[in-house]
Design an enzyme around this catalytic site. Structure first.
Site, PDB file in Angstrom:
ATOM      1  N   HIS A 163      39.457  48.037  43.114  1.00 56.06           N
ATOM      2  CA  HIS A 163      40.544  48.924  42.565  1.00 56.06           C
ATOM      3  C   HIS A 163      41.786  47.988  42.521  1.00 56.06           C
ATOM      4  CE1 HIS A 163      38.203  52.109  43.559  1.00 56.06           C
ATOM      5  NE2 HIS A 163      39.160  52.930  42.652  1.00 56.06           N
TER       6      HIS A 163
ATOM      7  N   LYS B 146      46.360  50.576  45.471  1.00 56.92           N
ATOM      8  CA  LYS B 146      45.421  51.504  46.252  1.00 56.92           C
ATOM      9  C   LYS B 146      45.792  51.350  47.724  1.00 56.92           C
ATOM     10  CE  LYS B 146      40.967  53.953  46.016  1.00 56.92           C
ATOM     11  NZ  LYS B 146      41.930  55.268  46.100  1.00 56.92           N
TER      12      LYS B 146
END
Length: 234
Positions: free
Chosen positions: A131, A135
């Site tokens: 990600h 995040k």
């Protein structure tokens, strides 16, 4: 449909664009600086906030008879309590670790593969998720859902982050790279071959579209639902 956006970061802004394009109205935008607001002006709320405020956001919706879609991860230690409050107030609720239509199909594929592999002990299971660097939680909620799908159908009894040597756990490697919306892969590897399944998000549009479609489905309903209900996968 009148929508309240609880959380107005990148996901909230993408949801806004898609919702308006589909003919809906955004009547409320709540971020960390919003103090007092009237949630009752909305037909449905969509929460993509942060873990520390998600529980309060969604339970406030339940208490004010506003169905809520929640895609925030990292707060699930209070999930059972939220469900209890929802039921007591006859509310409507859909939580998903990922609202992407493709990811929810991937969840089903993952479980089907786990069923087929459960008696093949020569294959070692591993997972990887990638990600963007902003995040907040690791592993991702999507990765945890995938791991739970494997645990449900195999002899594994838990998942572990960055651990590779426990036969009872599904190991998950979490990577954070700039500007990656989300990539998840599951691998079954033996000495003779490897089976991989993988989902790669190209942008946030899929997550946002799925959340809007879920809200369209939930309006005027009460009860606890999942994306399986929305997509007719039950």
């Amino acid at each position: 449909m009148k929508i309240a956006l609880l959380g107005y970061g990148r996901m909230g802004q993408t949801i806004e664009k898609i919702a308006i394009k589909r003919g809906h109205q955004i009547v409320l935008k709540v971020d960390e600086n919003t103090k007092d607001y009237d949630i009752t002006k909305a037909d449905v709320a969509i929460d993509f906030s942060i873990p520390s405020v998600a529980f309060n956001n969604i339970t406030n919706c339940f208490k004010n008879n506003v169905p809520v879609i929640c895609g925030t991860t990292g707060w699930l230690d209070k999930f059972d309590e939220a469900v209890d409050i929802c039921n007591k107030n006859n509310g409507g609720f859909i939580y998903a670790s990922n609202f992407s239509l493709g990811v929810n199909i991937f969840f089903e594929l993952n479980e089907q593969l786990a069923k087929m592999m459960k008696n093949l002990s020569e294959y070692n299971i591993s997972m990887e998720e990638i990600h963007h660097t902003k995040k907040l939680d690791a592993p991702s909620g999507t990765a945890i859902t995938l791991a739970e799908g494997i645990i449900k159908h195999t002899s594994k009894n838990n998942w572990a982050l960055d651990v590779t040597n426990n036969a009872n756990e599904v190991p998950i490697v979490a990577k954070r790279i700039p500007d990656v919306p989300g990539t998840h892969s599951v691998e079954y590897a033996s000495e003779v071959d490897t089976i991989d399944i993988k989902h790669t998000a190209h942008n946030r549009q899929g997550f946002a579209l799925g959340a809007v479609i879920a809200s369209e489905w939930l309006v005027d309903k009460t009860g606890i639902y999942t994306m399986k209900d929305v997509l007719g996968l039950q």
